[in-house]
Motif scaffolding. Sequence first.
Motif, PDB file in Angstrom:
ATOM      1  N   PRO A 118       2.202  -1.993   5.575  1.00 40.44           N
ATOM      2  CA  PRO A 118       1.034  -1.221   6.016  1.00 40.44           C
ATOM      3  C   PRO A 118       0.473  -0.374   4.876  1.00 40.44           C
ATOM      4  O   PRO A 118       1.223   0.273   4.146  1.00 40.44           O
ATOM      5  CB  PRO A 118       1.601  -0.338   7.131  1.00 40.44           C
ATOM      6  CG  PRO A 118       2.780  -1.099   7.654  1.00 40.44           C
ATOM      7  CD  PRO A 118       3.377  -1.786   6.465  1.00 40.44           C
ATOM      8  N   GLY A 119      -0.838  -0.426   4.713  1.00 39.11           N
ATOM      9  CA  GLY A 119      -1.499   0.377   3.692  1.00 39.11           C
ATOM     10  C   GLY A 119      -1.571  -0.261   2.317  1.00 39.11           C
ATOM     11  O   GLY A 119      -2.326   0.199   1.460  1.00 39.11           O
ATOM     12  N   ALA A 120      -0.813  -1.331   2.081  1.00 43.28           N
ATOM     13  CA  ALA A 120      -0.755  -1.917   0.742  1.00 43.28           C
ATOM     14  C   ALA A 120      -2.091  -2.528   0.321  1.00 43.28           C
ATOM     15  O   ALA A 120      -2.614  -2.244  -0.760  1.00 43.28           O
ATOM     16  CB  ALA A 120       0.355  -2.963   0.673  1.00 43.28           C
ATOM     17  N   ALA A 121      -2.666  -3.366   1.181  1.00 40.16           N
ATOM     18  CA  ALA A 121      -3.954  -3.990   0.855  1.00 40.16           C
ATOM     19  C   ALA A 121      -5.052  -2.938   0.770  1.00 40.16           C
ATOM     20  O   ALA A 121      -5.952  -3.024  -0.075  1.00 40.16           O
ATOM     21  CB  ALA A 121      -4.299  -5.053   1.888  1.00 40.16           C
ATOM     22  N   ASP A 122      -4.979  -1.921   1.642  1.00 39.45           N
ATOM     23  CA  ASP A 122      -5.975  -0.847   1.611  1.00 39.45           C
ATOM     24  C   ASP A 122      -5.903  -0.070   0.300  1.00 39.45           C
ATOM     25  O   ASP A 122      -6.932   0.339  -0.249  1.00 39.45           O
ATOM     26  CB  ASP A 122      -5.762   0.106   2.787  1.00 39.45           C
ATOM     27  CG  ASP A 122      -6.064  -0.539   4.134  1.00 39.45           C
ATOM     28  OD1 ASP A 122      -6.899  -1.474   4.161  1.00 39.45           O
ATOM     29  OD2 ASP A 122      -5.470  -0.130   5.141  1.00 39.45           O
TER      30      ASP A 122
ATOM     31  N   TYR B 175       7.622   8.426  -2.738  1.00 45.47           N
ATOM     32  CA  TYR B 175       7.048   8.263  -1.405  1.00 45.47           C
ATOM     33  C   TYR B 175       7.883   7.251  -0.638  1.00 45.47           C
ATOM     34  O   TYR B 175       8.357   6.267  -1.207  1.00 45.47           O
ATOM     35  CB  TYR B 175       5.586   7.805  -1.480  1.00 45.47           C
ATOM     36  CG  TYR B 175       4.710   8.845  -2.115  1.00 45.47           C
ATOM     37  CD1 TYR B 175       4.220   9.913  -1.372  1.00 45.47           C
ATOM     38  CD2 TYR B 175       4.412   8.799  -3.474  1.00 45.47           C
ATOM     39  CE1 TYR B 175       3.436  10.899  -1.959  1.00 45.47           C
ATOM     40  CE2 TYR B 175       3.645   9.775  -4.073  1.00 45.47           C
ATOM     41  CZ  TYR B 175       3.158  10.824  -3.306  1.00 45.47           C
ATOM     42  OH  TYR B 175       2.402  11.804  -3.889  1.00 45.47           O
ATOM     43  N   ALA B 176       8.043   7.497   0.643  1.00 49.15           N
ATOM     44  CA  ALA B 176       8.885   6.632   1.464  1.00 49.15           C
ATOM     45  C   ALA B 176       8.275   5.254   1.646  1.00 49.15           C
ATOM     46  O   ALA B 176       8.991   4.277   1.852  1.00 49.15           O
ATOM     47  CB  ALA B 176       9.135   7.285   2.820  1.00 49.15           C
ATOM     48  N   SER B 177       6.954   5.164   1.568  1.00 52.32           N
ATOM     49  CA  SER B 177       6.278   3.878   1.803  1.00 52.32           C
ATOM     50  C   SER B 177       5.000   3.839   0.989  1.00 52.32           C
ATOM     51  O   SER B 177       4.473   4.872   0.539  1.00 52.32           O
ATOM     52  CB  SER B 177       5.948   3.703   3.285  1.00 52.32           C
ATOM     53  OG  SER B 177       4.978   4.659   3.687  1.00 52.32           O
ATOM     54  N   ILE B 178       4.460   2.648   0.812  1.00 51.19           N
ATOM     55  CA  ILE B 178       3.199   2.491   0.104  1.00 51.19           C
ATOM     56  C   ILE B 178       2.078   3.125   0.909  1.00 51.19           C
ATOM     57  O   ILE B 178       1.100   3.655   0.356  1.00 51.19           O
ATOM     58  CB  ILE B 178       2.930   1.000  -0.199  1.00 51.19           C
ATOM     59  CG1 ILE B 178       1.934   0.852  -1.367  1.00 51.19           C
ATOM     60  CG2 ILE B 178       2.466   0.247   1.010  1.00 51.19           C
ATOM     61  CD1 ILE B 178       2.525   1.078  -2.719  1.00 51.19           C
ATOM     62  N   ALA B 179       2.197   3.109   2.235  1.00 51.03           N
ATOM     63  CA  ALA B 179       1.185   3.737   3.085  1.00 51.03           C
ATOM     64  C   ALA B 179       1.161   5.244   2.874  1.00 51.03           C
ATOM     65  O   ALA B 179       0.089   5.870   2.850  1.00 51.03           O
ATOM     66  CB  ALA B 179       1.454   3.411   4.554  1.00 51.03           C
TER      67      ALA B 179
END
Length: 257
Positions: free
Chosen positions: A13-17, A239-243
């Motif tokens: 989630p959030g990677a392509a964005d 950061y815990a996630s790319i999002a």
Amino acid sequence: MDGCLYSGDTPYPGAADLISYLLKLEKQVFFLSNNSTETSEQVLGKLSRLGFQTGGTTAIVATELIGKYIYENHGLSVVSAIGSGVLENSLRDVGHQVVALDGDRHVDFIVLGRDEAFSYHKLTVCVNRMFAGARLITTNPDLYHPGLHGLRVPETGALLAAISAVKGENQVESIGKPHPYPFQTIVNLTNADRSKCIMIGDNLLTDIKGGAEFGMDTVWISHENVLPADTRIQPDFIYASIAQFYDFLKDELHGRP
């Protein structure tokens, strides 16, 4: 990218964005991968199929870097490859002569990449080729990369460990991250100031270590893991996630706390 932008064939989630957002800001985006089984074109093709905007981006992969590295540092050479057919083709494209590992030709370098058909026979021939004078050079030192459903996929470094156990070779050139060569390639292509570049990755030992030692700021996508207590590697941002990183970046650039 696997473990940072996507897992297997599933984008995070959030990677392509994030990629679209950076391109909208007219940032230069490079996908830097220790992949030794695919070309840059194949990597960009996968990203596109997964919904990533790839126009205006560049992929740099160890598959294509290693032949250039050997040429720039040692000239055109006679090489044998332990790895994919794509790796062999990339070596030929640079102009190196690729010969069979178990043939009778003199070999300057044995190029080691991820090889799903690695065998006892290849291990035996490789080690004895090295005792006869061939130099081993690897695409990357990764022991594994994350696969589907949390599975670990053995990588080039795992094969190197087997070779080293028999040969006793402790210092082997490896041109993928964290080696400076991939990062220098980007600087050469862009004439960018390395201090104004940022490396985003999930692997402390390759992405973060390599970027930091080259003089880039680093973002570690931790997947909620914690820094090992004994590590000397210190990311600039975690950061815990790319999002989560994408959300922070939007807020930061829009002046929100």
